[in-house]
Write an enzyme that holds these catalytic residues in place. Structure first.
Site, PDB file in Angstrom:
ATOM      1  N   ASP A  24      39.936  45.837  40.675  1.00 15.94           N
ATOM      2  CA  ASP A  24      40.368  44.489  40.278  1.00 15.94           C
ATOM      3  C   ASP A  24      40.995  44.410  38.895  1.00 15.94           C
ATOM      4  O   ASP A  24      41.339  43.312  38.435  1.00 15.94           O
ATOM      5  CB  ASP A  24      39.185  43.514  40.358  1.00 15.94           C
ATOM      6  CG  ASP A  24      38.805  43.206  41.790  1.00 15.94           C
ATOM      7  OD1 ASP A  24      39.721  42.992  42.602  1.00 15.94           O
ATOM      8  OD2 ASP A  24      37.599  43.197  42.103  1.00 15.94           O
TER       9      ASP A  24
ATOM     10  N   ASP B 100      43.689  43.276  49.145  1.00 16.07           N
ATOM     11  CA  ASP B 100      43.750  42.630  47.831  1.00 16.07           C
ATOM     12  C   ASP B 100      44.240  43.597  46.754  1.00 16.07           C
ATOM     13  O   ASP B 100      44.850  43.198  45.758  1.00 16.07           O
ATOM     14  CB  ASP B 100      42.370  42.109  47.407  1.00 16.07           C
ATOM     15  CG  ASP B 100      41.503  41.653  48.560  1.00 16.07           C
ATOM     16  OD1 ASP B 100      41.712  42.125  49.684  1.00 16.07           O
ATOM     17  OD2 ASP B 100      40.612  40.839  48.331  1.00 16.07           O
TER      18      ASP B 100
HETATM   19  N1  GLY Z   1      39.798  39.927  45.966  1.00 19.84           N
HETATM   20  C1  GLY Z   1      38.817  39.167  46.607  1.00 19.84           C
HETATM   21  C2  GLY Z   1      39.287  37.938  47.273  1.00 19.84           C
HETATM   22  O1  GLY Z   1      40.441  37.723  47.549  1.00 19.84           O
HETATM   23  O2  GLY Z   1      38.439  37.163  47.554  1.00 19.84           O
END
Ligand code: GLY
Length: 416
Positions: free
Chosen positions: A123, A186
């Site tokens: 992330d 993601d």
């Molecule tokens: N990256 C986690 C979400 O989109 O909830």
């Protein structure tokens, strides 16, 4: 009697037709959409939020439960930590008001430890590129650049050359067959950090890692109809695909709304960074899969295959990020009818979010009705910081497009 009724009906129809003929054509909501008004609303809401954040040098607002006014706060380690500072940077860009710049700088700096500690997970792009990345774009502050470059190197440590992608979750997560390798859709968004670093003084290998990740994801994450798996699990030694599964969606083979949104956004960005047409083609195909199945108001349910539609929670965050992605995709699309369709749809999404999803006096977030992790029972029908971030990003993008300004350009003059 029947004749009389027919005559009466003709008169009514005729007078209606004449009446319509006299009226000016009614403007659609999109034609009257006041972007600056929505951006001012965002600034007002953010001003309220600033008064609610504990001044402890670590708290960042993440979400608000339905019917509550209280933010839940997180620290820099949370995957959403970059969205609040990123939102403040966009407010600065829109207003050129030093107040927003000071706040954006202060909250971005909460995330500095991410540049000097080992990667917790993939992330880092969401966190550091939304905060310091926007900050550097708007100010050119060399301190920010150093933080971004160091974080890009940290993210690259999660790359597994046997597979060709970044390990999204370097830990045990249910159903991911740890210690095998997992990659989530993601993760595409975090490639922007690597592309940027490779072009701004970082290693060339960062570019290669981003391209490899995009290619391997393109090969393994998409079904024949261009809907996407949320997660693909790979054998970490051989790179062989083990399975495609979900984590936050309804089912392994369903279309989780935000995941599909990440695909549209991610491949649009990869096309921008590489100029390789295969990514543009994929962005368009994933956009089609999403747009074709939207409800009339263009705000998706949290998963397109959720069993109780229309009695399922919506996900305003997916609508906001897809709107932003479509605005950029419209600038790359050569087919002018398709490009206009992306632009129109993106604007209609913003109109709908503005008319029917704003928090107004319910709480100090920008939007209501996002869904974070339905299968986990968390953040269902919440206000969430990433919905707000992509909403303000999309509004600014639309404003730039209408003014003929390139999306990557800054609206403010760089001052450190
Ligand atoms: N990256 C986690 C979400 O989109 O909830």
């Amino acid at each position: 009697m029947t004749n009389k009724i027919q005559i009466l009906a003709s008169i009514v129809i005729l007078s209606l037709a004449i009446g319509c003929g006299n009226k000016k054509p009614k403007k659609s909501n999109a034609q009257t959409f006041d972007i600056d008004k929505q951006l001012s609303y965002c600034a007002q809401q953010a001003t309220k939020t600033l008064t609610l954040i504990p001044k402890d040098g670590k708290s960042l607002p993440r979400n608000i439960a339905p019917d509550s006014q209280e933010w839940r706060f997180i620290n820099y380690k949370d995957w959403t930590s970059g969205f609040w500072p990123g939102t403040l940077w966009y407010l600065y860009e829109n207003t050129n008001d030093q107040k927003w710049k000071e706040q954006a700088d202060a909250y971005s700096r909460y995330l500095t430890p991410l540049s000097v500690t080992p990667a917790l997970d993939h992330d880092l792009g969401f966190q550091v590129f939304n905060s310091f990345g926007n900050g550097y774009r708007l100010t050119g502050n060399p301190e920010y650049k150093e933080i971004i470059l160091k974080t890009a190197d940290t993210l690259a440590t999660l790359f597994n050359p046997n597979v060709g992608t970044i390990l999204s979750w370097p830990r045990e997560v249910p159903n991911m067959e740890w210690p095998q390798h997992n990659t989530i859709m993601d993760n595409m968004i975090n490639l922007e950090l690597l592309f940027w670093a490779s072009k701004n003084g970082g290693k060339k290998s960062l570019y290669d890692i981003a391209v490899s990740h995009a290619d391997v994801t393109m090969k393994n994450h998409f079904r024949p109809d261009y809907t996407s798996y949320h997660v693909v699990v790979y054998n970490r030694e051989t790179g062989e695909k083990i399975k495609g599964v979900t984590h936050q969606g309804y089912a392994d083979d369903s279309m989780w709304a935000r995941g599909q949104g990440w695909a549209i956004y991610g491949y649009t960005m990869v096309y921008r960074e590489t100029g390789d047409e295969q990514y543009l083609d994929l962005a368009q195909k994933t956009a089609k899969a999403y747009l074709d199945r939207l409800p009339n108001d263009l705000i998706p349910y949290w998963d397109f295959d959720a069993p109780n539609i229309p009695n399922e929670p919506r996900d305003a965050s997916a609508a906001a990020l897809v709107s932003s992605a479509l605005l950029e995709l419209s600038t790359f699309t050569k087919d002018s009818i398709l490009a206009k369709n992306y632009l129109d749809k993106a604007e209609k999404m913003l109109v709908e979010l503005s008319n029917n999803y704003q928090s107004k006096d319910k709480n100090s977030a920008f939007l209501l009705h996002s869904t974070g992790h339905k299968p986990n029972g968390s953040e269902i029908d919440y206000s969430i910081n990433y919905a707000d971030y992509y909403y303000v990003e999309a509004l600014l993008r639309l404003k730039k497009l209408k003014a003929g300004i390139p999306l990557t350009a800054s609206l403010v003059t760089k001052t450190k």
